[in-house]
Design a protein around this motif. Sequence first.
Motif, PDB file in Angstrom:
ATOM      1  N   LEU A  23       0.831  -1.205   0.000  1.00 44.74           N
ATOM      2  CA  LEU A  23       0.000   0.000   0.000  1.00 44.74           C
ATOM      3  C   LEU A  23       0.859   1.246   0.000  1.00 44.74           C
ATOM      4  N   ALA A  26       2.526   1.945  -3.357  1.00 46.59           N
ATOM      5  CA  ALA A  26       1.660   2.486  -4.417  1.00 46.59           C
ATOM      6  C   ALA A  26       1.214   3.911  -4.135  1.00 46.59           C
ATOM      7  N   ILE A  27       1.183   4.307  -2.876  1.00 45.87           N
ATOM      8  CA  ILE A  27       0.779   5.672  -2.523  1.00 45.87           C
ATOM      9  C   ILE A  27       2.041   6.457  -2.224  1.00 45.87           C
ATOM     10  N   TYR A  50      -7.525   6.805 -13.131  1.00 46.60           N
ATOM     11  CA  TYR A  50      -7.071   6.063 -11.948  1.00 46.60           C
ATOM     12  C   TYR A  50      -7.969   4.864 -11.674  1.00 46.60           C
ATOM     13  N   GLY A  54      -6.560   1.180 -11.742  1.00 47.22           N
ATOM     14  CA  GLY A  54      -6.755   0.372 -10.548  1.00 47.22           C
ATOM     15  C   GLY A  54      -7.323  -0.996 -10.877  1.00 47.22           C
ATOM     16  N   SER A 155       3.955   4.142   6.172  1.00 44.68           N
ATOM     17  CA  SER A 155       2.698   4.006   5.433  1.00 44.68           C
ATOM     18  C   SER A 155       1.506   4.457   6.265  1.00 44.68           C
ATOM     19  N   PHE A 212       0.777   3.518  -9.802  1.00 45.76           N
ATOM     20  CA  PHE A 212       0.431   2.250  -9.155  1.00 45.76           C
ATOM     21  C   PHE A 212       1.649   1.347  -8.973  1.00 45.76           C
ATOM     22  N   ILE A 215       2.737  -1.832  -5.985  1.00 51.41           N
ATOM     23  CA  ILE A 215       1.835  -2.858  -5.475  1.00 51.41           C
ATOM     24  C   ILE A 215       2.394  -4.263  -5.687  1.00 51.41           C
ATOM     25  N   ILE A 239      -5.659  -4.768  -0.550  1.00 50.53           N
ATOM     26  CA  ILE A 239      -4.841  -3.610  -0.924  1.00 50.53           C
ATOM     27  C   ILE A 239      -5.498  -2.778  -2.017  1.00 50.53           C
ATOM     28  N   ARG A 242      -8.405  -0.435  -1.122  1.00 44.38           N
ATOM     29  CA  ARG A 242      -7.960   0.711  -0.324  1.00 44.38           C
ATOM     30  C   ARG A 242      -7.255   1.746  -1.200  1.00 44.38           C
ATOM     31  N   ILE A 243      -6.437   1.259  -2.127  1.00 43.86           N
ATOM     32  CA  ILE A 243      -5.743   2.183  -3.018  1.00 43.86           C
ATOM     33  C   ILE A 243      -6.744   2.984  -3.847  1.00 43.86           C
ATOM     34  N   TYR A 247      -7.102   6.997  -3.764  1.00 44.82           N
ATOM     35  CA  TYR A 247      -6.809   7.776  -4.965  1.00 44.82           C
ATOM     36  C   TYR A 247      -8.029   8.569  -5.434  1.00 44.82           C
TER      37      TYR A 247
END
Length: 296
Positions: A23, A26-27, A50, A54, A155, A212, A215, A239, A242-243, A247
Amino acid sequence: MSKHEQGNLKHGLSNRHIQLIALGGAIGTGLFLGISQSIKLAGPSVILGYAIAGFIAFLMMRQLGEMVVQEPVSGSFSHFAYKYWGSFAGFMSGWNYWVLNVLVCMAELSAIGLYIQYWWPEIPTWISALVFFVLINGINLLHVKFFGEMEFWFSIVKILAILAMIGFGSYLLATGTAGPQASISNLWALGGFFPFGVEGLVMAMAVIIFAFGGIELFGITAAEARDPDKTLPKAVNQIIYRILIFYIATLFILFALFPWNQMAEGGSPFVMVFASLDSHGVATLLNFVILTAAVS
């Protein structure tokens, strides 16, 4: 990797470590800094971009997840390419990933320099990059469990900051204290949802998909996971949702708070937007969080 070599690895990563590593990977600057370039190319339609990226990432994670659960090795997709496709495919995928990480790490270090200059513009970018280069390498050379803990807390800082930003931005919109420029109509009023047409969104997809990147780290950590049969499926299934929430919700608030065609380039649009709303305290805190994101 042989079973003997595999057995020498420390299985110190729990479910929370693996989820937060993927996570957190990716963020990062792909969202906080790279979004400025994709906004310039596609305008508000980057939100759709996005969502599409995703979905693609989710399919890739499911496929990789099936393989790493069956065979949790540190080589991950490079190992599978070598084993099931051939030596050349394994060689190319492994070295391509190495080159990718070298380039991404250099981009992250450059981004760190920009974030430091928000507070101290007189400090050259290369000095900040060198200091954090030494720091990050030091953390990576330590025990895997310590690395997992560090990444876990880095994170957590990012996630809490994103949730706080979504909440604070929603409050500003709901109370009307964000100023006359803040409106949900910013999503379509300034040239439409596709101000540069579908072509603009297609051009921005390369930048969006780059965001992304990271991940796939859950696959890399498989060989050092505790109970991979249980932890890896959980990581795969949780995951990506949540991403996407982070986003899409974050970008929705960002576009609603400020006209997309006025967002400054050269820094983080998130920091610039909150600074322009006279929320300098929030902007300063957010810049610190984004710095943490780049380190993570």
